[in-house]
Design a protein around this motif. Sequence first.
Motif, PDB file in Angstrom:
ATOM      1  N   THR A 188       0.702  -1.253   0.051  1.00 12.37           N
ATOM      2  CA  THR A 188      -0.023   0.134   0.135  1.00 12.37           C
ATOM      3  C   THR A 188       0.907   1.260  -0.026  1.00 12.37           C
ATOM      4  O   THR A 188       1.768   1.265   0.797  1.00 12.37           O
ATOM      5  N   VAL A 189       0.515   2.276  -0.932  1.00 11.55           N
ATOM      6  CA  VAL A 189       1.282   3.524  -0.794  1.00 11.55           C
ATOM      7  C   VAL A 189       0.708   4.339   0.188  1.00 11.55           C
ATOM      8  O   VAL A 189      -0.422   4.784   0.056  1.00 11.55           O
ATOM      9  N   THR A 190       1.580   4.570   1.232  1.00 11.81           N
ATOM     10  CA  THR A 190       0.945   5.032   2.432  1.00 11.81           C
ATOM     11  C   THR A 190       2.134   6.234   2.932  1.00 11.81           C
ATOM     12  O   THR A 190       3.149   6.529   2.337  1.00 11.81           O
ATOM     13  N   THR A 191       1.979   7.033   3.759  1.00 14.18           N
ATOM     14  CA  THR A 191       2.970   7.922   4.574  1.00 14.18           C
ATOM     15  C   THR A 191       3.633   7.202   5.367  1.00 14.18           C
ATOM     16  O   THR A 191       3.308   6.523   6.244  1.00 14.18           O
ATOM     17  N   TYR A 192       5.074   7.640   5.214  1.00 14.56           N
ATOM     18  CA  TYR A 192       6.159   6.997   5.803  1.00 14.56           C
ATOM     19  C   TYR A 192       6.750   8.215   6.871  1.00 14.56           C
ATOM     20  O   TYR A 192       6.895   9.062   6.662  1.00 14.56           O
ATOM     21  N   ILE A 193       7.396   7.315   7.921  1.00 20.13           N
ATOM     22  CA  ILE A 193       7.896   8.124   9.154  1.00 20.13           C
ATOM     23  C   ILE A 193       9.389   8.657   8.405  1.00 20.13           C
ATOM     24  O   ILE A 193       9.990   9.711   8.920  1.00 20.13           O
ATOM     25  N   GLU A 194       9.817   8.393   7.373  1.00 22.81           N
ATOM     26  CA  GLU A 194      11.014   8.863   6.602  1.00 22.81           C
ATOM     27  C   GLU A 194      10.802  10.266   6.269  1.00 22.81           C
ATOM     28  O   GLU A 194      11.640  11.031   6.130  1.00 22.81           O
ATOM     29  N   SER A 195       9.460  10.684   6.099  1.00 23.41           N
ATOM     30  CA  SER A 195       9.138  12.125   5.923  1.00 23.41           C
ATOM     31  C   SER A 195       9.835  12.919   6.930  1.00 23.41           C
ATOM     32  O   SER A 195      10.379  14.063   6.650  1.00 23.41           O
ATOM     33  N   SER A 196      10.225  12.542   8.044  1.00 25.31           N
ATOM     34  CA  SER A 196      10.630  13.491   9.126  1.00 25.31           C
ATOM     35  C   SER A 196      12.058  13.781   9.081  1.00 25.31           C
ATOM     36  O   SER A 196      12.493  14.808   9.216  1.00 25.31           O
ATOM     37  N   ALA A 197      12.698  13.174   7.946  1.00 21.82           N
ATOM     38  CA  ALA A 197      14.094  13.296   7.604  1.00 21.82           C
ATOM     39  C   ALA A 197      14.043  14.682   6.692  1.00 21.82           C
ATOM     40  O   ALA A 197      14.994  15.730   7.252  1.00 21.82           O
ATOM     41  N   GLY A 198      13.022  14.951   6.047  1.00 23.84           N
ATOM     42  CA  GLY A 198      12.808  16.096   5.210  1.00 23.84           C
ATOM     43  C   GLY A 198      12.776  17.130   6.325  1.00 23.84           C
ATOM     44  O   GLY A 198      13.171  18.528   6.261  1.00 23.84           O
ATOM     45  N   VAL A 199      12.004  16.895   7.598  1.00 21.73           N
ATOM     46  CA  VAL A 199      11.613  18.082   8.532  1.00 21.73           C
ATOM     47  C   VAL A 199      12.804  18.560   9.304  1.00 21.73           C
ATOM     48  O   VAL A 199      13.145  19.642   9.665  1.00 21.73           O
ATOM     49  N   VAL A 200      13.513  17.595   9.969  1.00 18.99           N
ATOM     50  CA  VAL A 200      14.865  17.732  10.441  1.00 18.99           C
ATOM     51  C   VAL A 200      15.791  18.433   9.564  1.00 18.99           C
ATOM     52  O   VAL A 200      16.478  19.432  10.123  1.00 18.99           O
ATOM     53  N   ASP A 201      15.571  18.369   8.190  1.00 17.69           N
ATOM     54  CA  ASP A 201      16.625  19.307   7.479  1.00 17.69           C
ATOM     55  C   ASP A 201      16.009  20.774   7.106  1.00 17.69           C
ATOM     56  O   ASP A 201      16.496  21.294   6.097  1.00 17.69           O
ATOM     57  N   GLY A 202      14.719  20.883   7.714  1.00 17.93           N
ATOM     58  CA  GLY A 202      14.282  22.346   7.405  1.00 17.93           C
ATOM     59  C   GLY A 202      13.063  22.310   6.516  1.00 17.93           C
ATOM     60  O   GLY A 202      12.313  23.348   6.416  1.00 17.93           O
ATOM     61  N   GLY A 203      12.648  21.294   6.125  1.00 20.71           N
ATOM     62  CA  GLY A 203      11.429  21.282   5.281  1.00 20.71           C
ATOM     63  C   GLY A 203      10.239  21.523   6.204  1.00 20.71           C
ATOM     64  O   GLY A 203       9.864  20.978   7.269  1.00 20.71           O
ATOM     65  N   ARG A 204       9.340  22.427   5.870  1.00 19.57           N
ATOM     66  CA  ARG A 204       8.110  22.754   6.718  1.00 19.57           C
ATOM     67  C   ARG A 204       6.755  22.931   5.956  1.00 19.57           C
ATOM     68  O   ARG A 204       5.692  22.960   6.503  1.00 19.57           O
ATOM     69  N   THR A 205       6.820  22.834   4.437  1.00 16.63           N
ATOM     70  CA  THR A 205       5.662  23.060   3.768  1.00 16.63           C
ATOM     71  C   THR A 205       5.311  21.746   2.698  1.00 16.63           C
ATOM     72  O   THR A 205       6.168  20.982   2.616  1.00 16.63           O
ATOM     73  N   GLY A 206       4.187  21.888   2.136  1.00 18.07           N
ATOM     74  CA  GLY A 206       4.004  20.883   1.260  1.00 18.07           C
ATOM     75  C   GLY A 206       4.883  20.871  -0.208  1.00 18.07           C
ATOM     76  O   GLY A 206       4.922  19.878  -0.704  1.00 18.07           O
ATOM     77  N   LEU A 207       5.646  22.172  -0.190  1.00 17.29           N
ATOM     78  CA  LEU A 207       6.592  22.002  -1.309  1.00 17.29           C
ATOM     79  C   LEU A 207       7.645  21.155  -1.186  1.00 17.29           C
ATOM     80  O   LEU A 207       8.222  20.643  -2.102  1.00 17.29           O
ATOM     81  N   THR A 208       7.954  20.583   0.114  1.00 17.93           N
ATOM     82  CA  THR A 208       9.023  19.781   0.263  1.00 17.93           C
ATOM     83  C   THR A 208       8.390  18.365  -0.428  1.00 17.93           C
ATOM     84  O   THR A 208       9.286  17.625  -1.052  1.00 17.93           O
ATOM     85  N   ALA A 209       7.316  18.182   0.185  1.00 12.38           N
ATOM     86  CA  ALA A 209       6.979  16.772  -0.462  1.00 12.38           C
ATOM     87  C   ALA A 209       6.709  16.554  -2.064  1.00 12.38           C
ATOM     88  O   ALA A 209       6.942  15.775  -2.714  1.00 12.38           O
ATOM     89  N   VAL A 210       6.392  17.949  -2.653  1.00 11.64           N
ATOM     90  CA  VAL A 210       6.208  18.032  -3.948  1.00 11.64           C
ATOM     91  C   VAL A 210       7.402  17.905  -4.832  1.00 11.64           C
ATOM     92  O   VAL A 210       7.505  16.930  -5.710  1.00 11.64           O
ATOM     93  N   THR A 211       8.398  18.544  -4.149  1.00 10.53           N
ATOM     94  CA  THR A 211       9.713  18.357  -4.705  1.00 10.53           C
ATOM     95  C   THR A 211      10.394  17.027  -4.499  1.00 10.53           C
ATOM     96  O   THR A 211      10.823  16.505  -5.406  1.00 10.53           O
ATOM     97  N   VAL A 212       9.951  16.253  -3.430  1.00  8.15           N
ATOM     98  CA  VAL A 212      10.504  14.880  -3.378  1.00  8.15           C
ATOM     99  C   VAL A 212       9.709  14.055  -4.425  1.00  8.15           C
ATOM    100  O   VAL A 212      10.445  13.147  -4.823  1.00  8.15           O
ATOM    101  N   GLY A 213       8.568  14.168  -4.458  1.00  8.96           N
ATOM    102  CA  GLY A 213       7.758  13.323  -5.313  1.00  8.96           C
ATOM    103  C   GLY A 213       8.195  13.484  -6.955  1.00  8.96           C
ATOM    104  O   GLY A 213       8.274  12.482  -7.483  1.00  8.96           O
ATOM    105  N   LEU A 214       8.652  14.662  -7.261  1.00  7.51           N
ATOM    106  CA  LEU A 214       9.211  15.070  -8.489  1.00  7.51           C
ATOM    107  C   LEU A 214      10.631  14.381  -8.794  1.00  7.51           C
ATOM    108  O   LEU A 214      10.817  13.601  -9.574  1.00  7.51           O
ATOM    109  N   TRP A 215      11.391  14.075  -7.662  1.00  3.35           N
ATOM    110  CA  TRP A 215      12.630  13.595  -7.724  1.00  3.35           C
ATOM    111  C   TRP A 215      12.441  11.983  -7.804  1.00  3.35           C
ATOM    112  O   TRP A 215      13.248  11.322  -8.381  1.00  3.35           O
ATOM    113  N   PHE A 216      11.555  11.383  -7.185  1.00  7.51           N
ATOM    114  CA  PHE A 216      10.990  10.241  -7.133  1.00  7.51           C
ATOM    115  C   PHE A 216      10.617   9.810  -8.753  1.00  7.51           C
ATOM    116  O   PHE A 216      11.218   8.755  -9.041  1.00  7.51           O
ATOM    117  N   ALA A 217       9.984  10.707  -9.224  1.00  3.79           N
ATOM    118  CA  ALA A 217       9.613  10.570 -10.629  1.00  3.79           C
ATOM    119  C   ALA A 217      10.722  10.319 -11.582  1.00  3.79           C
ATOM    120  O   ALA A 217      10.953   9.378 -12.381  1.00  3.79           O
TER     121      ALA A 217
END
Length: 292
Positions: A188-217
């Motif tokens: 199942t594609v779901t939310t993973y706790i690894e997302s916190s790595a972005g928060v630790v490095d300064g990510g605070r908005t949905g733009l972080t997730a969108v950027t990560v998604g583009l890099w995954f693509a």
Amino acid sequence: MGIVVDTPATLVTLNTPLTVDSNYDASKMWLSVAVLILTATMLAIKVPGAPLVGILFGTIVAWSECWAKKDDSAFNYPVGACNPAQNATLLEDAGCFCYAPTKVAEAAQIENTAGVFQWNAVYDGGFWVAVFTFLYTDILDSSGTFFAVAKRAGYVDKYGNLPKGNANMAYVSDAVATMVGSALGTSTVTTYIESSAGVVDGGRTGLTAVTVGLWFALAIPFAPLLSKIPPLASGPILSIVGGLMMKNIENFEWSDVEEALPAFACLVMIPLTYNIAYGIIAGTMMWIIMQV
């Protein structure tokens, strides 16, 4: 990381001896420790992208050694299955291999998984058991991740709750990803706790997730390369992220038994069962029993 291994006597134990000459897995363990120390040090002095640097360091060392020594690599996996006395045939029989890419990219093959539905399965009772199992696991896993990451990012209110609108959109995003992922053949594609790595490095908005998604693509064609990142490079980073997430437990009233024991049950059961949902269920049941 290979530092802890299973044992019949106590279930888990330290992977001893720790010397390279006496323990084939020690090389992997010590390189993992080096990645851990390097990354932690860079985080302490606030180096941007410290986790990525740590992963690159461990990966480059492991790949270079594997290319140079091949079957004689000191970084063969799986842990505990390989040793230098094995020849190439024995290593293959034991499933031993070292992480190193043989090609950089290849065209994605999705026709065997995308849209391959078995509609007759809806008449099978086991299908619905699986559906509800995935449902509650996805909901509880996602909820635990949402609140942990949001709290680390400072998005919860004074009561520890997510803003209603934000929570709704988070669940909608997770639900849509689950359905699309299933239709494409992965569940199942779901939310993973690894997302916190972005928060630790300064990510605070949905733009972080969108950027990560583009890099995954963009990374899809490079799956043969990226899938060879060894556990000794990625494992230490997850350990560091887990340690940083422990900040969230400081607000528990540990002197209050009714709050401390359910929280402890939740914290212990998640790693021991390897499942966030089971941990939440354990904590919830403990709290209900104590209230009764």
